[in-house]
Motif scaffolding. Structure first.
Motif, PDB file in Angstrom:
ATOM      1  N   ALA A  18      13.232  76.937  53.769  1.00 53.86           N
ATOM      2  CA  ALA A  18      12.085  76.638  54.637  1.00 53.86           C
ATOM      3  C   ALA A  18      12.126  75.182  55.081  1.00 53.86           C
ATOM      4  O   ALA A  18      11.899  74.866  56.257  1.00 53.86           O
ATOM      5  CB  ALA A  18      10.773  76.949  53.910  1.00 53.86           C
ATOM      6  N   ALA A  19      12.423  74.270  54.162  1.00 53.77           N
ATOM      7  CA  ALA A  19      12.535  72.852  54.509  1.00 53.77           C
ATOM      8  C   ALA A  19      13.678  72.620  55.488  1.00 53.77           C
ATOM      9  O   ALA A  19      13.549  71.842  56.438  1.00 53.77           O
ATOM     10  CB  ALA A  19      12.740  72.016  53.240  1.00 53.77           C
ATOM     11  N   LEU A  20      14.792  73.305  55.278  1.00 54.30           N
ATOM     12  CA  LEU A  20      15.939  73.193  56.178  1.00 54.30           C
ATOM     13  C   LEU A  20      15.573  73.656  57.587  1.00 54.30           C
ATOM     14  O   LEU A  20      15.865  72.972  58.575  1.00 54.30           O
ATOM     15  CB  LEU A  20      17.110  74.001  55.626  1.00 54.30           C
ATOM     16  CG  LEU A  20      18.410  74.022  56.425  1.00 54.30           C
ATOM     17  CD1 LEU A  20      18.930  72.620  56.686  1.00 54.30           C
ATOM     18  CD2 LEU A  20      19.451  74.847  55.690  1.00 54.30           C
ATOM     19  N   ALA A  21      14.897  74.771  57.695  1.00 55.12           N
ATOM     20  CA  ALA A  21      14.518  75.311  59.009  1.00 55.12           C
ATOM     21  C   ALA A  21      13.511  74.409  59.729  1.00 55.12           C
ATOM     22  O   ALA A  21      13.535  74.311  60.952  1.00 55.12           O
ATOM     23  CB  ALA A  21      13.949  76.717  58.854  1.00 55.12           C
ATOM     24  N   ARG A  22      12.643  73.744  58.967  1.00 57.11           N
ATOM     25  CA  ARG A  22      11.622  72.863  59.563  1.00 57.11           C
ATOM     26  C   ARG A  22      12.111  71.434  59.762  1.00 57.11           C
ATOM     27  O   ARG A  22      11.394  70.609  60.329  1.00 57.11           O
ATOM     28  CB  ARG A  22      10.369  72.826  58.686  1.00 57.11           C
ATOM     29  CG  ARG A  22       9.568  74.083  58.633  1.00 57.11           C
ATOM     30  CD  ARG A  22       8.214  73.889  57.933  1.00 57.11           C
ATOM     31  NE  ARG A  22       8.230  73.026  56.775  1.00 57.11           N
ATOM     32  CZ  ARG A  22       8.394  73.427  55.508  1.00 57.11           C
ATOM     33  NH1 ARG A  22       8.582  74.705  55.243  1.00 57.11           N
ATOM     34  NH2 ARG A  22       8.363  72.545  54.528  1.00 57.11           N
ATOM     35  N   ALA A  23      13.314  71.125  59.227  1.00 54.76           N
ATOM     36  CA  ALA A  23      13.820  69.747  59.238  1.00 54.76           C
ATOM     37  C   ALA A  23      12.822  68.813  58.568  1.00 54.76           C
ATOM     38  O   ALA A  23      12.521  67.728  59.050  1.00 54.76           O
ATOM     39  CB  ALA A  23      14.149  69.277  60.660  1.00 54.76           C
ATOM     40  N   ASP A  24      12.306  69.233  57.418  1.00 58.47           N
ATOM     41  CA  ASP A  24      11.269  68.510  56.681  1.00 58.47           C
ATOM     42  C   ASP A  24      11.924  67.794  55.498  1.00 58.47           C
ATOM     43  O   ASP A  24      12.204  68.414  54.465  1.00 58.47           O
ATOM     44  CB  ASP A  24      10.213  69.512  56.207  1.00 58.47           C
ATOM     45  CG  ASP A  24       9.042  68.863  55.511  1.00 58.47           C
ATOM     46  OD1 ASP A  24       9.201  67.762  54.934  1.00 58.47           O
ATOM     47  OD2 ASP A  24       7.952  69.477  55.518  1.00 58.47           O
ATOM     48  N   LEU A  25      12.157  66.499  55.647  1.00 58.67           N
ATOM     49  CA  LEU A  25      12.869  65.734  54.632  1.00 58.67           C
ATOM     50  C   LEU A  25      12.114  65.681  53.305  1.00 58.67           C
ATOM     51  O   LEU A  25      12.710  65.843  52.238  1.00 58.67           O
ATOM     52  CB  LEU A  25      13.163  64.319  55.137  1.00 58.67           C
ATOM     53  CG  LEU A  25      13.985  63.430  54.201  1.00 58.67           C
ATOM     54  CD1 LEU A  25      15.351  64.042  53.920  1.00 58.67           C
ATOM     55  CD2 LEU A  25      14.121  62.031  54.796  1.00 58.67           C
ATOM     56  N   ASP A  26      10.801  65.457  53.350  1.00 62.40           N
ATOM     57  CA  ASP A  26      10.034  65.388  52.103  1.00 62.40           C
ATOM     58  C   ASP A  26      10.068  66.721  51.364  1.00 62.40           C
ATOM     59  O   ASP A  26      10.251  66.754  50.144  1.00 62.40           O
ATOM     60  CB  ASP A  26       8.583  64.980  52.379  1.00 62.40           C
ATOM     61  CG  ASP A  26       8.474  63.525  52.818  1.00 62.40           C
ATOM     62  OD1 ASP A  26       9.376  62.722  52.474  1.00 62.40           O
ATOM     63  OD2 ASP A  26       7.498  63.190  53.516  1.00 62.40           O
ATOM     64  N   ALA A  27       9.911  67.816  52.086  1.00 55.57           N
ATOM     65  CA  ALA A  27       9.969  69.138  51.457  1.00 55.57           C
ATOM     66  C   ALA A  27      11.370  69.415  50.926  1.00 55.57           C
ATOM     67  O   ALA A  27      11.532  70.021  49.860  1.00 55.57           O
ATOM     68  CB  ALA A  27       9.535  70.221  52.444  1.00 55.57           C
ATOM     69  N   MET A  28      12.395  68.967  51.654  1.00 51.56           N
ATOM     70  CA  MET A  28      13.767  69.161  51.186  1.00 51.56           C
ATOM     71  C   MET A  28      13.993  68.420  49.874  1.00 51.56           C
ATOM     72  O   MET A  28      14.537  68.963  48.912  1.00 51.56           O
ATOM     73  CB  MET A  28      14.768  68.690  52.252  1.00 51.56           C
ATOM     74  CG  MET A  28      16.222  68.705  51.799  1.00 51.56           C
ATOM     75  SD  MET A  28      16.833  70.302  51.207  1.00 51.56           S
ATOM     76  CE  MET A  28      16.930  71.202  52.749  1.00 51.56           C
ATOM     77  N   MET A  29      13.582  67.182  49.813  1.00 48.34           N
ATOM     78  CA  MET A  29      13.835  66.403  48.602  1.00 48.34           C
ATOM     79  C   MET A  29      12.971  66.871  47.434  1.00 48.34           C
ATOM     80  O   MET A  29      13.334  66.648  46.276  1.00 48.34           O
ATOM     81  CB  MET A  29      13.635  64.907  48.879  1.00 48.34           C
ATOM     82  CG  MET A  29      14.660  64.352  49.869  1.00 48.34           C
ATOM     83  SD  MET A  29      16.401  64.810  49.545  1.00 48.34           S
ATOM     84  CE  MET A  29      16.663  64.052  47.936  1.00 48.34           C
ATOM     85  N   ALA A  30      11.883  67.567  47.703  1.00 49.11           N
ATOM     86  CA  ALA A  30      11.012  68.080  46.639  1.00 49.11           C
ATOM     87  C   ALA A  30      11.689  69.180  45.830  1.00 49.11           C
ATOM     88  O   ALA A  30      11.296  69.435  44.691  1.00 49.11           O
ATOM     89  CB  ALA A  30       9.704  68.598  47.233  1.00 49.11           C
ATOM     90  N   VAL A  31      12.714  69.835  46.388  1.00 47.90           N
ATOM     91  CA  VAL A  31      13.369  70.920  45.657  1.00 47.90           C
ATOM     92  C   VAL A  31      14.477  70.409  44.740  1.00 47.90           C
ATOM     93  O   VAL A  31      14.919  71.130  43.843  1.00 47.90           O
ATOM     94  CB  VAL A  31      13.941  72.009  46.598  1.00 47.90           C
ATOM     95  CG1 VAL A  31      12.852  72.569  47.493  1.00 47.90           C
ATOM     96  CG2 VAL A  31      15.124  71.511  47.403  1.00 47.90           C
ATOM     97  N   TRP A  32      14.936  69.189  44.936  1.00 46.25           N
ATOM     98  CA  TRP A  32      16.049  68.644  44.153  1.00 46.25           C
ATOM     99  C   TRP A  32      15.553  68.101  42.827  1.00 46.25           C
ATOM    100  O   TRP A  32      14.476  67.512  42.744  1.00 46.25           O
ATOM    101  CB  TRP A  32      16.748  67.530  44.929  1.00 46.25           C
ATOM    102  CG  TRP A  32      17.528  68.046  46.093  1.00 46.25           C
ATOM    103  CD1 TRP A  32      17.056  68.297  47.354  1.00 46.25           C
ATOM    104  CD2 TRP A  32      18.904  68.428  46.110  1.00 46.25           C
ATOM    105  NE1 TRP A  32      18.058  68.804  48.150  1.00 46.25           N
ATOM    106  CE2 TRP A  32      19.196  68.892  47.408  1.00 46.25           C
ATOM    107  CE3 TRP A  32      19.908  68.411  45.155  1.00 46.25           C
ATOM    108  CZ2 TRP A  32      20.467  69.333  47.768  1.00 46.25           C
ATOM    109  CZ3 TRP A  32      21.175  68.851  45.510  1.00 46.25           C
ATOM    110  CH2 TRP A  32      21.441  69.303  46.810  1.00 46.25           C
TER     111      TRP A  32
END
Length: 142
Positions: A18-32
């Motif tokens: 979902a973060a990848l599709a939205r290009a949402d950096l904060d959401a992307m880093m929240a999964v790591w």
């Protein structure tokens, strides 16, 4: 790292795509996970290690904003109590591009820590275009 508590590897994976599709950096880093040994390999790119380097690659990828539609199929799961591995095919459609591209094969590795499940490694590689050339040619396995 985010305070979001992911209760399963599947929940992390859904949030990742979902973060990848939205290009949402904060959401992307929240999964790591907050481990400095996190690893990310984008298709055709070198391996990056560490949170700062991983964040930088996603920031570069997202710089043009949302433009990807991703469908995940053929999930293969191997899971234990503290670690899980998902192997998937990513079917990526780029906005404005109607061409059908070969899928990308991805491996996502998750670990469970004190704050729930997180992504430890993401490795994505292009698959060969099976429609190009001789359809009777043997597949190369390495």
């Amino acid at each position: 790292m985010s305070d979001t508590a992911f209760t399963s590897p599947q929940e992390v994976e859904v949030a990742f795509y979902a973060a990848l599709a939205r290009a949402d950096l904060d959401a992307m880093m929240a999964v790591w996970c907050d481990d400095e040994e996190v690893v990310c390999v984008h298709p055709g790119a070198p391996r990056v290690v560490g949170l700062a380097a991983v964040r930088n690659t996603w920031q570069q990828l997202f710089s043009d904003g949302p433009r990807l539609k991703i469908e995940v199929t053929q999930q293969v799961v191997s899971a234990g109590t503290v670690m899980a591995m998902h192997s998937v095919l990513q079917h990526v459609q780029i906005d404005g591009d109607d061409e059908l591209h070969p899928p990308i094969v991805a491996t996502n590795i998750f670990i469970r820590g004190a704050k729930g499940w997180r992504l430890l490694a993401h490795h994505a590689s292009p698959t060969p275009d099976l429609h190009a050339g001789d359809p009777d040619a043997p597949m190369l396995v390495h």
